[in-house]
Design an enzyme around this catalytic site. Structure first.
Site, PDB file in Angstrom:
ATOM      1  CG  HIS A 120      49.382  32.709  44.625  1.00  0.00           C
ATOM      2  ND1 HIS A 120      48.503  31.666  44.771  1.00  0.00           N
ATOM      3  CD2 HIS A 120      50.569  32.267  45.094  1.00  0.00           C
ATOM      4  CE1 HIS A 120      49.113  30.636  45.321  1.00  0.00           C
ATOM      5  NE2 HIS A 120      50.375  30.958  45.520  1.00  0.00           N
ATOM      6  CG  ASP A 122      54.836  30.885  44.823  1.00  0.00           C
ATOM      7  OD1 ASP A 122      53.732  30.849  45.391  1.00  0.00           O
ATOM      8  OD2 ASP A 122      55.343  29.897  44.256  1.00  0.00           O
ATOM      9  CG  HIS A 275      50.875  28.539  41.650  1.00  0.00           C
ATOM     10  ND1 HIS A 275      51.853  29.490  41.458  1.00  0.00           N
ATOM     11  CD2 HIS A 275      50.873  28.270  42.972  1.00  0.00           C
ATOM     12  CE1 HIS A 275      52.429  29.773  42.603  1.00  0.00           C
ATOM     13  NE2 HIS A 275      51.846  29.058  43.554  1.00  0.00           N
ATOM     14  NE  ARG A 290      56.712  28.211  47.509  1.00  0.00           N
ATOM     15  CZ  ARG A 290      55.942  29.239  47.883  1.00  0.00           C
ATOM     16  NH1 ARG A 290      54.647  29.180  47.689  1.00  0.00           N
ATOM     17  NH2 ARG A 290      56.476  30.313  48.431  1.00  0.00           N
TER      18      ARG A 290
END
Ligand code: SIN
Length: 299
Positions: A120, A122, A275, A290
């Site tokens: 995906h 983000d 990623h 994150r």
């Protein structure tokens, strides 16, 4: 690429020498940046140098950092305003800009195990998907728990001309709820999304091929995580084309594997990469923070 500079040391009246080096570690796609302490405010020269490297390489790796939450946020904010994720149960109390990806949870956040274990980019289910993300490793298992990254410029550029022509003007639907629900079906730590949360993330339509707003390069902008259909095609035909594009995107030649060490900070450009987290032995702790930088509407 190296930048050396002697700057006045405002505190001591002496001189402070900092040298930043940017070394490609996976062709043009990934570079390691050395000689920078991200806990310190970055002056504009250094910021511009890192920003240029980010546009050139898409993934930047900074090893050996020791950051407070405030410092992680301050570095990320140099690139733009930060997103606050819809799933509040993963946000660090007092620091909602930080999404906690920890298999033990932290200060009451819900544990998350292999949360991003599918390809995906983000939050592409937003009308303005994030520019990028800044992932900081606090604790990592002795092996496994790597993150794979793939180059979506390369994915586009290596398509045959016929496919490029076919997809040039197609649009795709991105959705959060289905993926969240799929992951929740075998994860008791994921509470269902409330109707209010779902209302925050309605389906959105984006172009299938995106022109990067800063580099002008074209990238394939579909991902297995959140892209659910092609607007202009019938369901079966759309699914077959998406499947073909997903597997084309993640062929080994395009993929970099990041083996984490505690203290690593990796930032990626969400507009031209995907990623995926990988598995590890759950007897070990894995804790990452994150931040996610706001982006613009894909064009
Ligand atoms: C993410 O998907 O943003 C995190 C990936 C990881 O935990 O390796």
């Amino acid at each position: 690429m190296q930048l050396s500079r002697i700057a006045d040391d405002m505190n001591g009246g002496g001189v402070l020498s900092m040298e930043i080096s940017v070394s490609p570690v996976h062709g043009r796609f990934v570079a390691e940046v050395a000689g920078v302490d991200l806990s310190k405010p970055l002056d504009d020269d250094y910021f511009h140098h890192i920003h240029d490297a980010f546009l050139e390489h898409s993934i930047l790796v900074f090893r050996g950092q020791a950051l407070t939450n405030e410092q992680h946020i301050a570095f990320s904010r140099r690139f733009g305003e930060l997103e606050i994720h819809t799933a509040k149960h993963w946000l660090l109390p007092d620091f909602p800009e930080i999404l906690v990806l920890s298999n033990r949870g932290e200060n009451g956040t819900r544990p998350i195990v292999n949360g991003g274990a599918y390809w995906h980019s983000d939050m592409t289910y937003m009308a303005k998907p994030p520019l990028g993300s800044v992932l900081y490793a606090l604790e990592v298992p002795p092996e496994g728990g790597d993150t794979l990254y793939t180059d979506m410029y390369a994915a586009y550029e290596t398509l045959d001309e016929k496919t490029k022509g076919r997809i040039e003007n197609l649009e795709v639907i991105h959705r959060y709820g289905d993926r969240y629900q799929m992951m929740a079906s075998d994860d008791n730590d994921r509470p269902p999304l409330t109707p209010e949360q779902l209302a925050e993330v309605p389906d959105v339509v984006h172009p299938m091929v995106r022109t990067h707003p800063e580099t002008g390069r074209k990238a394939l902008f579909v991902n297995e995580g959140f892209t659910v259909a092609i607007v202009e095609l019938a369901k079966d035909e759309g699914e077959a084309l998406l499947e073909k594009l997903f597997s084309h995107s993640v062929q080994p030649a395009h993929v970099y594997r990041h083996r984490w060490q505690a203290g690593d900070l990796v930032m990626w450009d969400n507009r031209c990469t995907m990623h995926r987290a990988t598995e590890y032995d759950l007897r070990y702790d894995r804790a990452m923070h994150r931040t996610t930088i706001q982006g613009d509407r894909p064009a």
